[in-house]
Scaffold this active site. Structure first.
Site, PDB file in Angstrom:
ATOM      1  CD  GLU A  31      -3.261  -0.736   0.800  1.00 27.57           C
ATOM      2  OE1 GLU A  31      -3.475   0.451   0.462  1.00 27.57           O
ATOM      3  OE2 GLU A  31      -4.107  -1.640   0.709  1.00 27.57           O
TER       4      GLU A  31
HETATM    5 ZN   LIG Z   1      -6.799  -0.717  -2.684  1.00 27.47          ZN
END
Ligand SMILES: [Zn+2]
Length: 337
Positions: free
Chosen positions: A277
Protein backbone atom coordinates in the site's frame (compact mmCIF):
# COMPACT_ATOMS: atom_id res chain seq x y z
CA UNK A 1 22.63 5.11 -5.50
CA UNK A 2 24.14 1.71 -5.48
CA UNK A 3 23.23 0.51 -2.02
CA UNK A 4 19.97 -1.08 -3.07
CA UNK A 5 21.47 -4.15 -4.66
CA UNK A 6 23.49 -4.69 -1.53
CA UNK A 7 20.52 -4.23 0.73
CA UNK A 8 18.52 -6.77 -1.22
CA UNK A 9 21.09 -9.44 -0.95
CA UNK A 10 22.11 -8.96 2.64
CA UNK A 11 20.79 -8.80 6.11
CA UNK A 12 21.19 -5.61 8.12
CA UNK A 13 24.77 -4.66 8.72
CA UNK A 14 26.19 -7.05 6.17
CA UNK A 15 27.86 -5.96 2.98
CA UNK A 16 28.31 -8.39 0.17
CA UNK A 17 29.65 -7.57 -3.26
CA UNK A 18 27.49 -8.32 -6.24
CA UNK A 19 29.00 -10.49 -8.87
CA UNK A 20 29.58 -8.43 -11.98
CA UNK A 21 28.51 -11.31 -14.13
CA UNK A 22 25.00 -11.54 -12.83
CA UNK A 23 24.05 -8.16 -11.43
CA UNK A 24 24.53 -4.46 -11.66
CA UNK A 25 23.66 -1.71 -9.23
CA UNK A 26 19.94 -1.04 -9.42
CA UNK A 27 20.35 2.65 -10.01
CA UNK A 28 16.73 3.58 -9.76
CA UNK A 29 16.36 6.04 -6.94
CA UNK A 30 18.09 8.98 -8.56
CA UNK A 31 18.30 10.65 -11.93
CA UNK A 32 15.16 9.16 -13.42
CA UNK A 33 13.00 11.56 -15.36
CA UNK A 34 9.44 12.17 -14.15
CA UNK A 35 6.75 9.85 -15.45
CA UNK A 36 3.01 10.38 -15.89
CA UNK A 37 1.47 9.24 -12.59
CA UNK A 38 -1.97 8.71 -14.17
CA UNK A 39 -1.62 7.75 -17.82
CA UNK A 40 -4.98 7.75 -19.62
CA UNK A 41 -6.44 4.46 -20.79
CA UNK A 42 -5.28 5.23 -24.34
CA UNK A 43 -1.86 6.37 -23.19
CA UNK A 44 -1.39 3.23 -21.10
CA UNK A 45 -2.16 1.04 -24.12
CA UNK A 46 0.21 2.98 -26.36
CA UNK A 47 3.00 2.92 -23.75
CA UNK A 48 2.62 -0.83 -23.33
CA UNK A 49 2.66 -1.40 -27.10
CA UNK A 50 5.70 0.83 -27.43
CA UNK A 51 7.56 -1.09 -24.71
CA UNK A 52 6.65 -4.40 -26.37
CA UNK A 53 7.86 -3.11 -29.74
CA UNK A 54 11.12 -1.70 -28.38
CA UNK A 55 11.83 -4.80 -26.27
CA UNK A 56 12.69 -6.87 -29.33
CA UNK A 57 10.70 -9.84 -28.09
CA UNK A 58 11.54 -9.60 -24.38
CA UNK A 59 8.14 -8.13 -23.40
CA UNK A 60 4.94 -9.79 -24.49
CA UNK A 61 1.68 -7.92 -24.13
CA UNK A 62 -1.65 -9.67 -23.91
CA UNK A 63 -5.24 -8.75 -23.20
CA UNK A 64 -6.46 -11.05 -20.44
CA UNK A 65 -10.02 -9.83 -20.84
CA UNK A 66 -12.17 -6.74 -20.97
CA UNK A 67 -13.78 -4.63 -18.30
CA UNK A 68 -17.57 -4.39 -18.19
CA UNK A 69 -17.27 -1.35 -20.43
CA UNK A 70 -15.01 -3.26 -22.81
CA UNK A 71 -11.77 -1.57 -21.87
CA UNK A 72 -8.85 -3.97 -22.23
CA UNK A 73 -7.26 -5.44 -19.11
CA UNK A 74 -3.59 -5.83 -19.97
CA UNK A 75 -0.98 -8.24 -18.87
CA UNK A 76 2.63 -7.60 -19.81
CA UNK A 77 5.16 -10.40 -19.40
CA UNK A 78 8.92 -10.00 -19.34
CA UNK A 79 11.52 -12.72 -19.05
CA UNK A 80 11.37 -16.44 -19.65
CA UNK A 81 12.89 -17.87 -16.50
CA UNK A 82 11.56 -20.64 -14.28
CA UNK A 83 10.67 -18.40 -11.30
CA UNK A 84 7.25 -16.95 -12.03
CA UNK A 85 6.22 -13.68 -10.38
CA UNK A 86 2.89 -11.90 -10.76
CA UNK A 87 2.42 -8.22 -9.96
CA UNK A 88 -1.03 -6.64 -10.03
CA UNK A 89 -1.67 -2.89 -10.04
CA UNK A 90 -4.70 -0.68 -9.50
CA UNK A 91 -7.45 -3.11 -8.62
CA UNK A 92 -8.94 -0.03 -7.02
CA UNK A 93 -9.34 2.57 -9.76
CA UNK A 94 -8.49 5.53 -7.55
CA UNK A 95 -5.17 4.04 -6.36
CA UNK A 96 -3.02 4.83 -9.41
CA UNK A 97 0.69 4.84 -8.62
CA UNK A 98 1.51 1.14 -8.99
CA UNK A 99 0.67 1.43 -12.68
CA UNK A 100 3.40 3.90 -13.73
CA UNK A 101 5.84 1.89 -11.59
CA UNK A 102 4.90 -1.20 -13.61
CA UNK A 103 5.59 0.63 -16.87
CA UNK A 104 9.02 1.65 -15.60
CA UNK A 105 9.74 -1.91 -14.47
CA UNK A 106 8.89 -3.25 -17.92
CA UNK A 107 11.12 -0.61 -19.54
CA UNK A 108 14.07 -1.26 -17.24
CA UNK A 109 13.92 -5.02 -17.42
CA UNK A 110 12.58 -5.44 -20.94
CA UNK A 111 14.25 -2.86 -23.17
CA UNK A 112 17.90 -3.58 -23.80
CA UNK A 113 20.15 -6.57 -23.53
CA UNK A 114 22.88 -5.67 -21.08
CA UNK A 115 24.31 -8.50 -18.96
CA UNK A 116 22.06 -7.80 -15.98
CA UNK A 117 18.90 -7.69 -18.06
CA UNK A 118 19.80 -10.84 -19.93
CA UNK A 119 20.66 -12.58 -16.66
CA UNK A 120 17.43 -11.52 -14.95
CA UNK A 121 15.21 -12.47 -17.88
CA UNK A 122 16.78 -15.91 -17.98
CA UNK A 123 15.94 -16.57 -14.34
CA UNK A 124 12.51 -15.02 -13.81
CA UNK A 125 9.30 -14.51 -15.71
CA UNK A 126 7.51 -11.45 -14.38
CA UNK A 127 3.94 -10.93 -15.44
CA UNK A 128 2.14 -7.71 -14.56
CA UNK A 129 -1.59 -7.12 -14.70
CA UNK A 130 -1.32 -3.42 -15.35
CA UNK A 131 -4.31 -1.42 -14.07
CA UNK A 132 -6.73 -4.22 -13.31
CA UNK A 133 -9.61 -1.76 -12.91
CA UNK A 134 -9.75 0.36 -16.07
CA UNK A 135 -13.40 1.39 -15.60
CA UNK A 136 -12.86 2.45 -12.00
CA UNK A 137 -9.84 4.50 -13.09
CA UNK A 138 -12.00 6.38 -15.60
CA UNK A 139 -14.32 7.38 -12.74
CA UNK A 140 -11.57 7.82 -10.17
CA UNK A 141 -13.34 5.41 -7.83
CA UNK A 142 -12.53 2.23 -5.99
CA UNK A 143 -15.03 -0.16 -7.60
CA UNK A 144 -15.42 -1.61 -11.06
CA UNK A 145 -18.40 -0.43 -13.13
CA UNK A 146 -21.52 -2.52 -12.57
CA UNK A 147 -24.27 0.00 -11.79
CA UNK A 148 -27.08 -2.58 -11.83
CA UNK A 149 -25.43 -4.81 -9.25
CA UNK A 150 -26.25 -4.92 -5.57
CA UNK A 151 -22.90 -6.25 -4.43
CA UNK A 152 -22.08 -7.82 -1.12
CA UNK A 153 -18.70 -6.07 -1.40
CA UNK A 154 -18.84 -2.83 -3.34
CA UNK A 155 -21.41 -0.10 -3.70
CA UNK A 156 -24.86 -0.25 -5.19
CA UNK A 157 -25.10 2.00 -8.25
CA UNK A 158 -21.33 1.84 -8.74
CA UNK A 159 -19.91 -1.65 -8.83
CA UNK A 160 -17.99 -4.43 -7.15
CA UNK A 161 -14.90 -4.13 -5.02
CA UNK A 162 -12.68 -6.31 -7.22
CA UNK A 163 -10.38 -7.06 -4.30
CA UNK A 164 -13.10 -8.95 -2.43
CA UNK A 165 -13.81 -11.52 -5.15
CA UNK A 166 -10.64 -13.62 -5.41
CA UNK A 167 -12.04 -16.33 -3.11
CA UNK A 168 -10.42 -19.69 -3.93
CA UNK A 169 -13.92 -21.25 -3.70
CA UNK A 170 -15.43 -18.96 -6.36
CA UNK A 171 -14.73 -20.13 -9.90
CA UNK A 172 -14.08 -17.48 -12.56
CA UNK A 173 -17.27 -18.59 -14.31
CA UNK A 174 -19.41 -17.79 -11.28
CA UNK A 175 -17.44 -14.72 -10.19
CA UNK A 176 -19.65 -11.61 -10.42
CA UNK A 177 -16.65 -9.23 -10.41
CA UNK A 178 -15.46 -9.38 -14.03
CA UNK A 179 -11.91 -8.20 -13.49
CA UNK A 180 -11.36 -10.48 -10.49
CA UNK A 181 -12.40 -13.42 -12.69
CA UNK A 182 -9.83 -12.34 -15.29
CA UNK A 183 -7.12 -12.28 -12.62
CA UNK A 184 -8.22 -15.69 -11.26
CA UNK A 185 -7.94 -17.24 -14.72
CA UNK A 186 -4.64 -15.54 -15.33
CA UNK A 187 -3.26 -16.76 -12.01
CA UNK A 188 -4.31 -20.33 -12.78
CA UNK A 189 -2.74 -20.25 -16.23
CA UNK A 190 0.51 -18.60 -15.14
CA UNK A 191 0.86 -20.41 -11.79
CA UNK A 192 3.22 -17.90 -10.13
CA UNK A 193 5.16 -18.60 -6.94
CA UNK A 194 5.00 -14.93 -5.92
CA UNK A 195 2.03 -12.53 -6.15
CA UNK A 196 2.37 -8.88 -5.15
CA UNK A 197 -0.67 -6.62 -5.27
CA UNK A 198 -0.07 -2.83 -5.39
CA UNK A 199 -2.61 -0.49 -3.76
CA UNK A 200 -2.69 2.93 -2.10
CA UNK A 201 -3.70 4.10 1.35
CA UNK A 202 -4.15 7.40 3.15
CA UNK A 203 -1.36 9.09 5.11
CA UNK A 204 -0.13 7.80 8.46
CA UNK A 205 2.61 8.30 11.00
CA UNK A 206 4.73 5.56 12.44
CA UNK A 207 4.87 5.27 16.26
CA UNK A 208 7.89 7.62 16.35
CA UNK A 209 6.03 10.35 14.46
CA UNK A 210 7.73 9.93 11.08
CA UNK A 211 5.43 9.63 8.09
CA UNK A 212 4.82 6.16 6.66
CA UNK A 213 5.38 6.05 2.89
CA UNK A 214 4.03 2.53 2.37
CA UNK A 215 2.63 -0.44 4.24
CA UNK A 216 3.01 -4.13 3.59
CA UNK A 217 1.23 -7.31 4.69
CA UNK A 218 1.20 -11.05 4.08
CA UNK A 219 -1.77 -13.46 4.17
CA UNK A 220 -3.60 -13.40 7.47
CA UNK A 221 -6.36 -15.93 6.74
CA UNK A 222 -5.95 -18.63 9.43
CA UNK A 223 -5.97 -21.49 6.89
CA UNK A 224 -2.91 -20.22 5.02
CA UNK A 225 -0.13 -22.82 5.27
CA UNK A 226 2.65 -21.67 7.64
CA UNK A 227 5.32 -22.16 4.94
CA UNK A 228 3.38 -19.92 2.59
CA UNK A 229 3.03 -17.25 5.27
CA UNK A 230 6.77 -17.47 5.99
CA UNK A 231 7.58 -17.10 2.28
CA UNK A 232 5.28 -14.06 2.03
CA UNK A 233 6.99 -12.55 5.07
CA UNK A 234 10.37 -12.97 3.37
CA UNK A 235 9.01 -11.08 0.37
CA UNK A 236 7.58 -8.39 2.69
CA UNK A 237 11.08 -7.90 4.12
CA UNK A 238 12.42 -7.34 0.59
CA UNK A 239 9.70 -4.73 0.03
CA UNK A 240 10.53 -2.96 3.27
CA UNK A 241 14.30 -3.02 2.74
CA UNK A 242 14.18 -1.91 -0.89
CA UNK A 243 11.75 0.92 -0.18
CA UNK A 244 13.83 2.04 2.80
CA UNK A 245 16.92 2.09 0.59
CA UNK A 246 14.97 4.31 -1.82
CA UNK A 247 14.15 6.73 1.02
CA UNK A 248 10.83 5.24 2.16
CA UNK A 249 9.49 4.31 5.58
CA UNK A 250 7.45 1.11 5.59
CA UNK A 251 5.01 -0.20 8.20
CA UNK A 252 2.88 -3.27 8.50
CA UNK A 253 -0.62 -2.92 7.04
CA UNK A 254 -3.55 -3.71 9.36
CA UNK A 255 -5.50 -5.75 6.81
CA UNK A 256 -8.36 -8.16 7.39
CA UNK A 257 -8.58 -11.94 7.16
CA UNK A 258 -11.26 -12.21 4.47
CA UNK A 259 -10.43 -14.84 1.88
CA UNK A 260 -11.71 -12.77 -1.06
CA UNK A 261 -8.84 -10.29 -0.68
CA UNK A 262 -6.11 -11.15 -3.20
CA UNK A 263 -3.43 -11.14 -0.48
CA UNK A 264 -5.31 -13.88 1.36
CA UNK A 265 -6.75 -15.71 -1.65
CA UNK A 266 -3.46 -16.30 -3.46
CA UNK A 267 -1.78 -17.17 -0.18
CA UNK A 268 -4.43 -19.81 0.41
CA UNK A 269 -3.73 -21.08 -3.10
CA UNK A 270 -0.05 -21.52 -2.21
CA UNK A 271 1.72 -18.43 -3.55
CA UNK A 272 3.97 -16.10 -1.59
CA UNK A 273 1.33 -13.39 -1.57
CA UNK A 274 1.98 -9.82 -0.45
CA UNK A 275 0.05 -6.57 -0.37
CA UNK A 276 1.83 -3.24 -0.86
CA UNK A 277 0.00 0.00 0.00
CA UNK A 278 1.65 3.21 -1.18
CA UNK A 279 0.65 6.23 0.88
CA UNK A 280 -1.21 8.93 -1.06
CA UNK A 281 1.31 11.67 -0.27
CA UNK A 282 1.02 15.12 -1.83
CA UNK A 283 1.71 15.55 -5.53
CA UNK A 284 5.29 16.70 -4.93
CA UNK A 285 6.03 13.22 -3.55
CA UNK A 286 4.33 11.17 -6.25
CA UNK A 287 7.48 10.57 -8.28
CA UNK A 288 9.22 9.34 -5.12
CA UNK A 289 6.31 6.99 -4.47
CA UNK A 290 6.45 5.62 -8.00
CA UNK A 291 10.21 5.06 -7.70
CA UNK A 292 9.68 3.39 -4.35
CA UNK A 293 7.16 0.95 -5.84
CA UNK A 294 9.54 0.36 -8.73
CA UNK A 295 12.37 -0.32 -6.27
CA UNK A 296 10.28 -3.03 -4.62
CA UNK A 297 9.34 -4.62 -7.94
CA UNK A 298 12.98 -4.70 -8.98
CA UNK A 299 14.18 -5.99 -5.62
CA UNK A 300 11.69 -8.86 -5.49
CA UNK A 301 12.57 -10.00 -9.01
CA UNK A 302 16.30 -9.55 -8.44
CA UNK A 303 16.38 -11.37 -5.10
CA UNK A 304 14.26 -14.21 -6.48
CA UNK A 305 16.58 -14.47 -9.49
CA UNK A 306 19.57 -14.75 -7.20
CA UNK A 307 17.88 -17.53 -5.25
CA UNK A 308 18.31 -15.53 -2.05
CA UNK A 309 14.77 -15.14 -0.74
CA UNK A 310 15.24 -18.21 1.44
CA UNK A 311 18.19 -16.54 3.15
CA UNK A 312 15.90 -13.91 4.67
CA UNK A 313 14.63 -14.59 8.18
CA UNK A 314 10.83 -14.31 7.99
CA UNK A 315 10.77 -13.13 11.61
CA UNK A 316 12.24 -9.85 10.38
CA UNK A 317 8.80 -9.07 8.93
CA UNK A 318 7.33 -9.13 12.43
CA UNK A 319 9.78 -6.38 13.36
CA UNK A 320 8.38 -4.02 10.71
CA UNK A 321 6.56 -1.43 12.86
CA UNK A 322 2.78 -1.21 12.94
CA UNK A 323 1.05 1.61 11.11
CA UNK A 324 0.50 4.51 13.48
CA UNK A 325 -1.96 7.37 13.72
CA UNK A 326 -3.75 9.03 10.82
CA UNK A 327 -2.26 12.13 9.23
CA UNK A 328 -4.83 12.40 6.44
CA UNK A 329 -7.66 10.13 5.47
CA UNK A 330 -7.62 10.04 1.69
CA UNK A 331 -9.88 7.10 0.95
CA UNK A 332 -13.18 5.97 2.43
CA UNK A 333 -12.85 4.84 6.01
CA UNK A 334 -13.99 1.35 5.02
CA UNK A 335 -11.25 1.01 2.42
CA UNK A 336 -9.01 -1.87 3.27
CA UNK A 337 -6.47 -3.64 1.08
ZN1 LIG B 1 -6.80 -0.72 -2.68
Amino acid sequence: MSSLALVLACGPGEVRSESLTDARPLDIAGGAKPVDPRPSTARLASELRSIEERSDGAVELSRIGDSNEKRPIWSARVGHGPIRILYVTQQHGNEPLGTPAALEFLRKVGIGADPWQTWLRKRVTVDIVVRANADGFERNWRYNYAPDANPEYGERGKGYDINRYHNPGISPEENPATEAAHIQRHYAAFDPVIVVDYHMQGRYFDPSGREITASVMWPTHPDTKPDDVAFAKQIAVIVQQSMAAAGGNVSQYPGGDYEGIARNAYGLRGAGSVLVELSAMDSAREQDQIRSALASMMAIAHTAAKGQIDEIDPARADQIPPRGSVLLRVYDADSDD
